[in-house]
Every structure is written in structure tokens, then in C-alpha cells.
Design a protein around this motif. Structure first.
Motif: not given
Length: 300
Positions: A13-21, A26-28, A55-60
Motif C-alpha cells: 500500500a505504501y509502494l502504491d501511494l509512493a507511485g502516486l505522490v 515518506p512512502y518509499y 521495490l528494489f527495482a523502483k529504487l534503482g
């Protein structure tokens, strides 16, 4: 608490929210804490491993994601999200054929229409990066046929990618129509914001592209593939230094798709800069490393 499913759901849920904002919230960080906790509680719980890899992919941290997934597949070879998340990481790394093969294996293992929609959407992106725009349009049409079967219409993100394909094909009219249709569905979505800039590119309006570029720079787009859009916009707006800065950010953020960087027509004016060659070399090194890791034997 001590429940891997609950911690995984919270992290997702936090990961989805990070993608929106974007990077403003602080969601990532919250997603990282929750998903790492879920994985520590039970490394053998497949959803926690798959979500942590995503998540790791989204953070590089693509190399770590590949290792997590390879090890997961060694014990759960028929778990669809492992194949599909690997496809996601491999596309970012520039291994488009391997990415599509992973998604197709996921489709074989889970042929529900919802999964076919999401995975075929991802295959479309690899076809765009390969420069096979006619095949990308056919893939996108397949997604629309799946949506029709479940009684749904394309969302603003799907209209965005249709517009991108038309733009690469040089069909500005169809591109503008697709971006506008997506905007009418959700005017605040990041995909609508991206679409406004590409609409400006289709119309030859550099001022419109400049406005969107500044808005996105303020938004702090973290995901490497999404951040790559800013490279297009800065290049079109005539800011090569900003474009190269965004290219470095996108590549360090996980989108080191070296074969696409070499062929993307929107980057033509950047290729004469020595810094571009340096950034391409760094992307190529990571691309090669992931290819090597993919061929390595997984370990427990």
C-alpha cells in the motif's frame, strides 16, 4: 506485528501511494521498512519476496532485485509474480526479449483476464523500447480487447501509452487525441501530466513542454523509468544539461536500458555530448552485469 501477509500488504500500500505522490512524501521509506520486515519474518513467503524485489527495482537496486527473484524461482518456479516482477526488472535493465519471455511465462501460469491485461501492458512497453511500434500497437489493441471482455475501458495510463506509440510513429493527430482522452479521465494523474508534455512535443510547443518539465522537477519523480520522461522533455525544450542530469538520475534510479538509449530518436541531439557517452557506458555496464547475473546459478 509478526504477520508476513499483513506487513506485505502494508508495504504494498505504501509502494502504491509512493507511485502516486512521487518523492515528496515518506512512502518509499515506509514501504522499504514494511517490506524488509515482511521478508525478514519469512524469506520463504513468496509475496514478500516479490514485492521487495519490485521495490528494489523502483529504487534503482535492480541487481539485488534480480538476485531475490532468481532465488525465489529456484524454490517456487510456478509462482507468477516472480516471473512478472523479473520481467519488470529486466525491461528497466534493457533486456526486452527476456522481459517479454518472463511476462509470457507469467501469463501461462495465470491466464485470468486481469493478469493478462496487466502483463500485456508491460509487454507493450518492451516493444516500444525495441522500436517495434507496429507490434506495440497490436499489443495495445490486445489489451483493449481484454478490457472489453471484462467490461472496462482503458484508463489514463493506457491512453498515455497509446499516445506515446502514435508519437513515435509520427502520427501527431492520433497522439494528441490519446493524450487528451486520458486527461479527460483523470486530469491530476502523473500520466496525464506526462501526456501534456508529449502533447506539446506533438504540437511543437516547447513552452508547454517547459511548463510540465518544471512541474515534474518539483514533483520529484523517483521511479527510474518514469524519470526518463524528463530526459525527453528537457531535450525537446532545449536544455541538454538538464536532460543529461535527468538521464543520470533515471539510470541511477534503475532505468539503465542501454539498447534503448542508443536508439531512442528523442535523444538524438544528446548523443554528441561526451557526458552522454559516459552515461551510456555506465548504463551498458549495469545492463551487462544484470545479464550476467541472470545467467548465474541462484544460491539459497
Amino acid at each position: 506485528g509478526n504477520s508476513p501477509p499483513a506487513a506485505t500488504a502494508l508495504g504494498s500500500a505504501y509502494l502504491d501511494l509512493a507511485g502516486l505522490v512521487g518523492g515528496r512524501g515518506p512512502y518509499y521509506q515506509k514501504a522499504t521498512l514494511a517490506l524488509a520486515h515482511a521478508f525478514d519474518l519469512d524469506p520463504g513467503y513468496p509475496p514478500a519476496r516479490a514485492k521487495l524485489a519490485s521495490l528494489f527495482a523502483k529504487l534503482g537496486r535492480s541487481e539485488e532485485a534480480v538476485e531475490l527473484l532468481a532465488n525465489g524461482l529456484a524454490t517456487h518456479p510456478d509462482y507468477p509474480p516472480f516471473h512478472e516482477t523479473l520481467g519488470y526488472v529486466l525491461r528497466y535493465a534493457g533486456l526486452m526479449e527476456e522481459s517479454m519471455a518472463s511476462y509470457r511465462r507469467g501469463q501461462e501460469l495465470d491466464s485470468t483476464l486481469d493478469n493478462l491485461i496487466s502483463t500485456q501492458d508491460q509487454i507493450t512497453k518492451s516493444l516500444i523500447y525495441l522500436g517495434d511500434y507496429d507490434a506495440a500497437l497490436r499489443s495495445h489493441a490486445q489489451v483493449k480487447s481484454f478490457l472489453e471482455e471484462v467490461g472496462r475501458s482503458p484508463n489514463e495510463k493506457q491512453w498515455f501509452y497509446e499516445g506515446v506509440i502514435h508519437l513515435y510513429l509520427g502520427d501527431q493527430t492520433s497522439a494528441v487525441h490519446a493524450f487528451g482522452t486520458g486527461a479527460s479521465l483523470d486530469p491530476e494523474s502523473v500520466w496525464t501530466i506526462f501526456g501534456r508534455a508529449y502533447e506539446g512535443m506533438a504540437l511543437g510547443d516547447s513552452s508547454q513542454v517547459e511548463v510540465v518539465l518544471q512541474e515534474l522537477e518539483h514533483r520529484e519523480v523517483v521511479d527510474g523509468e518514469r524519470h526518463y520522461r524528463l530526459v525527453h522533455f528537457a531535450t525537446f525544450a532545449g536544455h541538454p544539461d538538464r536532460a543529461l542530469n535527468h538521464l543520470q538520475t533515471a539510470s541511477e534510479g534503475g532505468f539503465f536500458n542501454a539498447p534503448y538509449l542508443e536508439r531512442d530518436p528523442w535523444l538524438a541531439s544528446l548523443r554528441a555530448f561526451p557526458r552522454f557517452k559516459d552515461l551510456l557506458g555506465a548504463a551498458q555496464a549495469r545492463h551487462d552485469a544484470v545479464r550476467g547475473k541472470l545467467g548465474a546459478e541462484p544460491h539459497p
